[in-house]
Design an enzyme around this catalytic site. Structure first.
Site, mmCIF file in Angstrom:
data_model
loop_
_atom_site.group_PDB
_atom_site.id
_atom_site.type_symbol
_atom_site.label_atom_id
_atom_site.label_comp_id
_atom_site.label_asym_id
_atom_site.label_seq_id
_atom_site.Cartn_x
_atom_site.Cartn_y
_atom_site.Cartn_z
ATOM 1 N N HIS A 94 0.743 -1.149 0.016
ATOM 2 C CA HIS A 94 -0.096 0.092 0.106
ATOM 3 C C HIS A 94 0.808 1.391 -0.135
ATOM 4 C CE1 HIS A 94 -2.899 2.907 1.265
ATOM 5 N NE2 HIS A 94 -3.800 2.194 0.858
ATOM 6 N N GLU A 166 -3.876 1.972 -7.363
ATOM 7 C CA GLU A 166 -4.259 2.919 -6.474
ATOM 8 C C GLU A 166 -3.270 4.353 -6.698
ATOM 9 O OE1 GLU A 166 -6.511 1.808 -2.636
ATOM 10 O OE2 GLU A 166 -4.472 2.330 -1.963
HETATM 11 P P1 13P Z 1 -9.764 6.224 0.148
HETATM 12 O O1 13P Z 1 -10.768 5.357 -0.563
HETATM 13 O O2 13P Z 1 -9.855 6.913 1.440
HETATM 14 O O3 13P Z 1 -9.165 7.147 -0.948
HETATM 15 O O4 13P Z 1 -8.549 5.315 0.556
HETATM 16 C C1 13P Z 1 -7.960 4.483 -0.691
HETATM 17 C C2 13P Z 1 -6.825 3.531 -0.209
HETATM 18 O O5 13P Z 1 -6.052 3.931 0.103
HETATM 19 C C3 13P Z 1 -7.432 2.020 0.079
HETATM 20 O O6 13P Z 1 -6.569 1.265 0.164
#
Ligand code: 13P
Length: 260
Positions: A94, A166
C-alpha cells in the site's frame, strides 16, 4: 463468472468494539451475493474477534500488512504464516506503507512471495504519485512496481495475485483528486499488457484488477463498469456503513444489469 471483489481497508481506525458495531450494521444491510465478494481489512488486533463474528457467506477478511519472514526474532511483526487461517487476503505494498514505512520494491516483492508461499492471496497495490503523474512517468512506475513485485513468482502464482491500481494522488488522505474512469482503464490496459509480456496471456487474462482512490457509493459504478475491472479497494468510505453497503449494492446492480 468471476466475482466482483469489494475490499474495505479500514486503515488504522476502529478498535474491536467499534469494528464489531460496523460489521453488525453492514450485516444488516448487505445480503449474501454469490457474485460479489466483500472483504474487510481491519487492524491486526481486530482480525481474530471479527473472524468469530462475521457471516462467512457474506464477508471475508484481509490483513493490511504482514512481514515476509515466516517466524523468528522480528520483534513487533506478524507473519503471513500466522495469518493463514484468519485472512484470505493480505494487502501488500500500500502506498502508505511505501511512504511512511519506507517499504522498498524488494520488500514488497518478498511480501508478495511470502503471501503466495502461505496460500494467501496478496492484494498488491501499485500506483504513481502526483509528481510522477505530472512528469508522465505513470507507465514507468507501474512497470517497475509490477516487475519487481512479481519477479519471484511463476505464471501460475501470478494468477493468484490481485493487483490494485491506487494512484496516490487519488487517495482521499493524499489529496483525493477524482480519477477519471477512462484514465483508469488506460492504466488497467498497461498492467495487463505488462503481465502478458512477463507471464503470458493466460496470467494476464486471469489477473484480477481493482481500482482504489476515493471510491464511494456515488463514484463506484463508474469504476466498476470499466472493462476488465474486478472490483474496488475502498478506504474512507468503507468506515461508513451507508457508503460501503452502497458500493456493494452498486456492484450488484451492475452485475445484474449486465446479465439482463
Ligand atoms: P480512500 O478510499 O480513502 O481514498 O483510500 C483508498 C485506499 O488507500 C484504500 O486502500
Amino acid at each position: 463468472m468471476k466475482q466482483t471483489l469489494i475490499v474495505g481497508n479500514w486503515k488504522m481506525n476502529l478498535n474491536t468494539q467499534q469494528a464489531s458495531l460496523l460489521v453488525k450494521r453492514l450485516d444488516d444491510r448487505i445480503a449474501i451475493h454469490r457474485d460479489i465478494e466483500v472483504v474487510l481489512a481491519p487492524s491486526m488486533l481486530v482480525l481474530q474477534p471479527l473472524s468469530l463474528q462475521i457471516d462467512r457467506r457474506k464477508f471475508r477478511l484481509a490483513a493490511q500488512n504482514a512481514f515476509y519472514k515466516d517466524e523468528g526474532a522480528y520483534t513487533g511483526e506478524v507473519s503471513f504464516t500466522m495469518l493463514r487461517d484468519l485472512a484470505h487476503y493480505v494487502i501488500v505494498g500500500h502506498s502508505e506503507r511505501r511512504i511512511y514505512f519506507h517499504e522498498t520494491l524488494e520488500v514488497v516483492r518478498d511480501k508478495v512471495q511470502a503471501a503466495i508461499r502461505n496460500n494467501i492471496s496478496p492484494i498488491l497495490c501499485i500506483g504513481e504519485n502526483k509528481h510522477e503523474r505530472a512528469a508522465n512517468e505513470t507507465k514507468r512506475v507501474i512497470h517497475d512496481q509490477l516487475t519487481t513485485a512479481l519477479s519471484n513468482l511463476t505464471a501460475e502464482e501470478v494468477e493468484k495475485v490481485v493487483v490494485a491500481y491506487e494512484p496516490v494522488w487519488a487517495i482521499s488522505t493524499f489529496g483525493g483528486e477524482i480519477a477519471k474512469p477512462d484514465d483508469v482503464q488506460k492504466v488497467f490496459k498497461m498492467i495487463r499488457g505488462h503481465i502478458s509480456e512477463l507471464y503470458g496471456s493466460k496470467a494476464s487474462k486471469a489477473a484480477r484488477l481493482l481500482y482504489g482512490g476515493s471510491v464511494n457509493a456515488d463514484t463506484a459504478a463508474g469504476y466498476l463498469a470499466i472493462d476488465g475491472c474486478g472490483g474496488a479497494l475502498v478506504g474512507n468510505a468503507s468506515l461508513n456503513y451507508h457508503q460501503f453497503s452502497g458500493i456493494v449494492e452498486a456492484a450488484y446492480r451492475l452485475k445484474h444489469k449486465a446479465k439482463a
